[in-house]
Design an enzyme around this catalytic site. Structure first.
Site, PDB file in Angstrom:
ATOM      1  N   HIS A 172       0.829  -1.222   0.000  1.00  0.00           N
ATOM      2  CA  HIS A 172       0.000   0.000   0.000  1.00  0.00           C
ATOM      3  C   HIS A 172       0.860   1.268   0.000  1.00  0.00           C
ATOM      4  O   HIS A 172       0.410   2.326   0.437  1.00  0.00           O
ATOM      5  CB  HIS A 172      -0.947   0.060   1.202  1.00  0.00           C
ATOM      6  CG  HIS A 172      -1.682  -1.212   1.473  1.00  0.00           C
ATOM      7  ND1 HIS A 172      -2.928  -1.478   0.978  1.00  0.00           N
ATOM      8  CD2 HIS A 172      -1.312  -2.318   2.184  1.00  0.00           C
ATOM      9  CE1 HIS A 172      -3.318  -2.682   1.375  1.00  0.00           C
ATOM     10  NE2 HIS A 172      -2.356  -3.226   2.102  1.00  0.00           N
ATOM     11  N   SER A 293      15.564  22.111 -15.214  1.00  0.00           N
ATOM     12  CA  SER A 293      14.395  22.942 -15.469  1.00  0.00           C
ATOM     13  C   SER A 293      14.883  24.292 -15.968  1.00  0.00           C
ATOM     14  O   SER A 293      15.920  24.790 -15.538  1.00  0.00           O
ATOM     15  CB  SER A 293      13.605  23.117 -14.173  1.00  0.00           C
ATOM     16  OG  SER A 293      12.797  24.278 -14.258  1.00  0.00           O
ATOM     17  N   LYS A 299      16.443  21.812 -10.019  1.00  0.00           N
ATOM     18  CA  LYS A 299      15.767  20.580 -10.459  1.00  0.00           C
ATOM     19  C   LYS A 299      16.678  19.589 -11.178  1.00  0.00           C
ATOM     20  O   LYS A 299      17.559  19.952 -11.927  1.00  0.00           O
ATOM     21  CB  LYS A 299      14.598  20.933 -11.403  1.00  0.00           C
ATOM     22  CG  LYS A 299      13.428  21.600 -10.727  1.00  0.00           C
ATOM     23  CD  LYS A 299      12.750  20.742  -9.664  1.00  0.00           C
ATOM     24  CE  LYS A 299      11.789  19.745 -10.253  1.00  0.00           C
ATOM     25  NZ  LYS A 299      10.647  20.363 -10.918  1.00  0.00           N
ATOM     26  N   GLU A 306      10.002   8.888 -16.555  1.00  0.00           N
ATOM     27  CA  GLU A 306       8.615   9.316 -16.807  1.00  0.00           C
ATOM     28  C   GLU A 306       8.162   8.903 -18.205  1.00  0.00           C
ATOM     29  O   GLU A 306       7.023   8.483 -18.407  1.00  0.00           O
ATOM     30  CB  GLU A 306       8.511  10.844 -16.658  1.00  0.00           C
ATOM     31  CG  GLU A 306       8.772  11.313 -15.230  1.00  0.00           C
ATOM     32  CD  GLU A 306       8.974  12.823 -15.185  1.00  0.00           C
ATOM     33  OE1 GLU A 306       7.978  13.543 -15.291  1.00  0.00           O
ATOM     34  OE2 GLU A 306      10.131  13.269 -15.075  1.00  0.00           O
TER      35      GLU A 306
END
Ligand code: ARG
Length: 474
Positions: A172, A293, A299, A306
């Site tokens: 979970h 970024s 970043k 992704e």
């Protein structure tokens, strides 16, 4: 255009009527007809397979005496020249010739004349495309299989290195029990091994040769289909000509295997995204596998992970797309089936790129074992070890031990400490039988070391499994 096309003109590109069936047709197609009909824009990808199939067919026709030895020599020379042209980017693909089969045949006829016109004896584009596409999918399977093996090797190597690096195991996405990072990586190795199994399975069923089924009914020429099948590396010829030209199960099985594998890769990609995030920092990806970024200088984004996660969408789309194309098609061939290739090509590309990206990231990542260990012990991760001790040493029934442990967890939680920070006296206030020995099972190292059941996370198990995989993968 009303003039009757000359069937023996070797360059019919300039004639309005199609050169392959121009005898029946006086006028050419509308622009839209040509555009919707043409597949050359994508099926040119199968040029190697088309040439391989034609060479096998020509050799067989020659053996039967349908082609002369001179015809075969001309065909071989002509196809070799065409292959060289395509390979060098010199071949002018022509949309009016619809597909790769007719582009190559027309060019061959321009080069060698009548032998080129004889090549299509006893075959149709229906069995030709079915053969080419099977060969293409089979080649893709072989390439992808090698890539999956490479990812497995990369993961097993890292698993061997991190066989005893303790990290939190989750259910979970809540801290459950400590596991080792090596164990976690080997879970993916198992998934990928099944993916290879599915590909091997698909390859086995795919490996029958449709060539010689002709348009749908077979042919009046006494073809040696065993010979062409063998020549092209197939196990046997297909047994029913109607099925052979209208079956695309092999592509659907390939796409099903792709969808399941992409699902596995997307789960790992998601974990990489989570592990890289600032609150976790379990791993770090180098500059090679991150992007910055344009506005936030701090970043380091895991874009490759992704995108692997996202590629699943197009791969699933390819599977559902082709299932939908095939659904309800009457036997045998219908032009709908021309829509089989783009999804398969696209899914194969996306799958291959995802595997390459995963292999790269697995080799690139630097796990922060200190941080993983720190979090492995949080969230009362060793509560089950405490309960197991009550069962083993105090002979409590597991349900009672679960209850006792629950009370100790509540006590630790109320005090804001870990289980191992409770004093012996505090523990004994809940269960008088508890002794000093309990502190030996509450560390995360003791927890993982104790899980020696077959398939469990004990570092000795993990090291043995990693070694087994590395040996198997060679
Ligand atoms: N380009 C076609 C395809 O990909 C080849 C087969 C065409 N056959 C036909 N009868 N029109 O399916």
């Amino acid at each position: 255009m009303s003039e009757t096309p000359n069937l023996h003109n070797s360059d019919l590109r300039n004639s309005d009527a199609n050169q392959q069936w121009g005898g029946r047709f006086a006028a050419g197609p509308s622009v839209v007809m040509q555009e919707i009909n043409a597949s050359i824009g994508f099926d040119r990808k199968m040029w190697r397979q088309d040439i391989r199939g034609s060479l096998a067919h020509a050799a067989m026709l020659t053996k039967l005496g349908i082609l002369t030895l001179q015809d075969e020599t001309d065909i071989k020379t002509g196809l070799a020249a065409i292959a060289a042209d395509i390979d060098a980017g010199r071949f002018a693909f022509d949309e009016t010739l619809e597909d790769i089969h007719m582009n190559i045949e027309a060019r061959l006829t321009e080069r060698i004349g009548d032998a080129g016109r004889r090549l299509h004896t006893g075959r149709s584009r229906n069995d030709q495309v079915a053969t080419d596409f099977r060969l293409w999918v089979r080649d893709a399977i072989d390439g992808l299989d090698a890539q999956i093996a490479d990812v497995m090797r990369a993961m097993a190597e890292r698993a061997a290195t991190f066989a005893d690096a303790v990290m939190p195991g989750f259910t979970h996405l809540q801290t459950a029990q400590p596991v080792t990072f090596g164990h976690h990586l080997l879970a993916y190795v198992e998934m990928l091994a099944r993916d290879r199994g599915r590909l091997a399975d698909c390859r086995k069923r795919l490996n029958e040769c449709p060539l010689g089924s002709a348009a749908l009914a077979g042919t009046s020429f006494p073809l040696d289909r065993e010979m062409t099948a063998r020549e092209l590396g197939f196990d046997r010829p297909t047994a029913n000509s109607l099925d052979a030209v209208s079956d695309r199960d092999f592509a659907l099985e390939f796409l099903s295997a792709a969808a399941i594998s992409a699902m596995h890769l997307s789960r790992l990609a998601e974990e990489i995204v989570i592990w890289c995030s600032a609150p976790y920092r379990f791993i770090r990806l180098s500059d090679a596998f991150t992007t910055g970024s344009s506005i936030m200088p701090q970043k380091r984004n895991p874009d490759a992970a992704e995108l692997v996660r996202a590629k699943t969408g197009r791969i699933n789309g390819a599977l559902v797309g082709l299932l939908t194309v095939m659904k309800g098609l009457p036997l045998a061939y219908a032009k709908d089936m021309q829509e089989d290739k783009e999804p398969a090509f696209d899914a194969a590309d996306a799958w291959a790129l995802s595997l390459a990206a995963i292999a790269g990231m697995v080799r690139d990542m630097t796990p922060d074992t200190t941080r993983m260990r720190e979090f492995a012990g949080s969230g009362f991760a060793t509560a089950t070890d405490l309960a197991d001790w009550l069962v083993r040493v105090l002979k409590q029934p597991f349900r009672s031990a679960h209850h006792t442990t629950g009370r100790l967890v509540a006590m630790a939680e109320a005090r804001g400490v870990d289980l191992s920070d409770l004093t012996l006296a505090e523990m004994q206030s809940v269960e008088p039988g508890i002794t000093e020995e309990i502190f030996g099972v509450l560390t995360v190292e003791a927890s993982v070391a104790s899980r020696r059941s077959y398939g469990g996370t004990a570092p000795t198990n993990v090291a043995a499994q990693a070694a087994r995989w590395l040996k198997a993968l060679g």
